[in-house]
Design a protein around this motif. Structure first.
Motif, mmCIF file in Angstrom:
data_model
loop_
_atom_site.group_PDB
_atom_site.id
_atom_site.type_symbol
_atom_site.label_atom_id
_atom_site.label_comp_id
_atom_site.label_asym_id
_atom_site.label_seq_id
_atom_site.Cartn_x
_atom_site.Cartn_y
_atom_site.Cartn_z
ATOM 1 N N LEU A 42 0.813 -1.223 0.000
ATOM 2 C CA LEU A 42 0.000 0.000 0.000
ATOM 3 C C LEU A 42 0.843 1.268 0.000
ATOM 4 O O LEU A 42 0.301 2.369 -0.056
ATOM 5 C CB LEU A 42 -0.938 0.001 1.213
ATOM 6 N N ASN A 43 2.169 1.105 0.110
ATOM 7 C CA ASN A 43 3.097 2.231 0.153
ATOM 8 C C ASN A 43 2.810 3.155 1.339
ATOM 9 O O ASN A 43 2.702 4.372 1.192
ATOM 10 C CB ASN A 43 3.076 3.011 -1.165
ATOM 11 N N VAL A 44 2.668 2.550 2.509
ATOM 12 C CA VAL A 44 2.469 3.279 3.762
ATOM 13 C C VAL A 44 3.450 2.711 4.783
ATOM 14 O O VAL A 44 4.079 1.690 4.549
ATOM 15 C CB VAL A 44 1.013 3.161 4.293
ATOM 16 N N SER A 45 3.564 3.364 5.932
ATOM 17 C CA SER A 45 4.455 2.853 6.980
ATOM 18 C C SER A 45 3.828 1.624 7.634
ATOM 19 O O SER A 45 2.630 1.382 7.521
ATOM 20 C CB SER A 45 4.712 3.937 8.035
ATOM 21 N N ARG A 46 4.656 0.868 8.331
ATOM 22 C CA ARG A 46 4.141 -0.318 9.031
ATOM 23 C C ARG A 46 3.135 0.076 10.108
ATOM 24 O O ARG A 46 2.157 -0.618 10.342
ATOM 25 C CB ARG A 46 5.284 -1.113 9.653
ATOM 26 N N GLU A 47 3.412 1.202 10.769
ATOM 27 C CA GLU A 47 2.487 1.673 11.799
ATOM 28 C C GLU A 47 1.116 1.966 11.190
ATOM 29 O O GLU A 47 0.086 1.614 11.760
ATOM 30 C CB GLU A 47 3.044 2.923 12.471
ATOM 31 N N THR A 48 1.103 2.588 10.020
ATOM 32 C CA THR A 48 -0.159 2.901 9.353
ATOM 33 C C THR A 48 -0.870 1.618 8.935
ATOM 34 O O THR A 48 -2.089 1.499 9.097
ATOM 35 C CB THR A 48 0.082 3.804 8.133
ATOM 36 N N ALA A 49 -0.135 0.652 8.411
ATOM 37 C CA ALA A 49 -0.746 -0.617 8.008
ATOM 38 C C ALA A 49 -1.363 -1.318 9.214
ATOM 39 O O ALA A 49 -2.484 -1.832 9.136
ATOM 40 C CB ALA A 49 0.293 -1.514 7.343
ATOM 41 N N THR A 50 -0.658 -1.321 10.332
ATOM 42 C CA THR A 50 -1.195 -1.930 11.548
ATOM 43 C C THR A 50 -2.445 -1.196 12.004
ATOM 44 O O THR A 50 -3.443 -1.814 12.385
ATOM 45 C CB THR A 50 -0.131 -1.915 12.665
ATOM 46 N N TRP A 51 -2.413 0.137 11.950
ATOM 47 C CA TRP A 51 -3.576 0.934 12.334
ATOM 48 C C TRP A 51 -4.769 0.609 11.448
ATOM 49 O O TRP A 51 -5.891 0.464 11.933
ATOM 50 C CB TRP A 51 -3.233 2.420 12.244
ATOM 51 N N LEU A 52 -4.532 0.467 10.146
ATOM 52 C CA LEU A 52 -5.619 0.138 9.215
ATOM 53 C C LEU A 52 -6.250 -1.203 9.569
ATOM 54 O O LEU A 52 -7.477 -1.344 9.558
ATOM 55 C CB LEU A 52 -5.101 0.104 7.776
ATOM 56 N N LEU A 53 -5.413 -2.182 9.901
ATOM 57 C CA LEU A 53 -5.931 -3.506 10.239
ATOM 58 C C LEU A 53 -6.692 -3.495 11.560
ATOM 59 O O LEU A 53 -7.738 -4.123 11.682
ATOM 60 C CB LEU A 53 -4.789 -4.520 10.289
ATOM 61 N N VAL A 54 -6.177 -2.778 12.543
ATOM 62 C CA VAL A 54 -6.839 -2.707 13.844
ATOM 63 C C VAL A 54 -8.181 -1.996 13.730
ATOM 64 O O VAL A 54 -9.172 -2.415 14.314
ATOM 65 C CB VAL A 54 -5.936 -2.002 14.884
ATOM 66 N N HIS A 55 -8.207 -0.916 12.953
ATOM 67 C CA HIS A 55 -9.425 -0.117 12.844
ATOM 68 C C HIS A 55 -10.397 -0.639 11.794
ATOM 69 O O HIS A 55 -11.457 -0.050 11.599
ATOM 70 C CB HIS A 55 -9.073 1.341 12.593
ATOM 71 N N SER A 56 -10.064 -1.739 11.145
ATOM 72 C CA SER A 56 -10.992 -2.317 10.180
ATOM 73 C C SER A 56 -12.240 -2.841 10.894
ATOM 74 O O SER A 56 -13.316 -2.867 10.328
ATOM 75 C CB SER A 56 -10.325 -3.451 9.402
ATOM 76 N N LYS A 57 -12.063 -3.184 12.154
ATOM 77 C CA LYS A 57 -13.192 -3.700 12.932
ATOM 78 C C LYS A 57 -13.933 -2.592 13.663
ATOM 79 O O LYS A 57 -15.104 -2.716 13.968
ATOM 80 C CB LYS A 57 -12.680 -4.723 13.937
ATOM 81 N N LYS A 58 -13.249 -1.485 13.957
ATOM 82 C CA LYS A 58 -13.838 -0.424 14.769
ATOM 83 C C LYS A 58 -14.600 0.619 13.964
ATOM 84 O O LYS A 58 -15.547 1.209 14.442
ATOM 85 C CB LYS A 58 -12.743 0.295 15.554
ATOM 86 N N LYS A 59 -14.119 0.938 12.789
ATOM 87 C CA LYS A 59 -14.684 1.999 11.958
ATOM 88 C C LYS A 59 -14.533 3.377 12.594
ATOM 89 O O LYS A 59 -15.255 4.299 12.295
ATOM 90 C CB LYS A 59 -16.160 1.748 11.612
#
Length: 74
Positions: free
Chosen positions: A28-45
Motif C-alpha cells: 500500500l506504500n504506507v508505513s508499518r504503523e499505518t498498516a497496523t492501524w488500518l488492520l486494527v481499525h478495520s473492525k472499529k470503523k
C-alpha cells in the motif's frame, strides 16, 4: 488519493491473502504503523485519529562535519 475506507478494505483483503503487516505496508506504500492501524481499525470503523506517515529530511546532516561525527559516535 485513496480514502481511509478504501485503504482499510484493501489492507483487510491483503491480510486475508496471507500477507503480514510489513508486506501490506509495502504493497500500500504506507508505513508499518499505518498498516497496523488500518488492520486494527478495520473492525472499529473509528477513523478520526488516523496516523500520519513521517518524513525525515536527513540532508542537513551531510552539511556539517560536526553532525556527521556525532552520528558516527552512535
Amino acid at each position: 488519493m485513496k480514502t481511509i475506507d478504501e485503504l482499510i478494505h484493501k489492507a483487510v483483503e491483503l491480510q486475508a491473502g496471507g500477507l503480514s503487516a510489513g508486506q501490506i505496508a509495502d504493497e500500500l506504500n504506507v508505513s508499518r504503523e499505518t498498516a497496523t492501524w488500518l488492520l486494527v481499525h478495520s473492525k472499529k470503523k473509528d477513523v478520526t485519529q488516523a496516523p500520519k506517515d513521517i518524513y525525515v529530511d536527513w540532508s542537513n546532516i551531510g552539511r556539517s562535519s560536526n553532525r556527521q561525527r556525532s552520528l558516527q559516535a552512535l
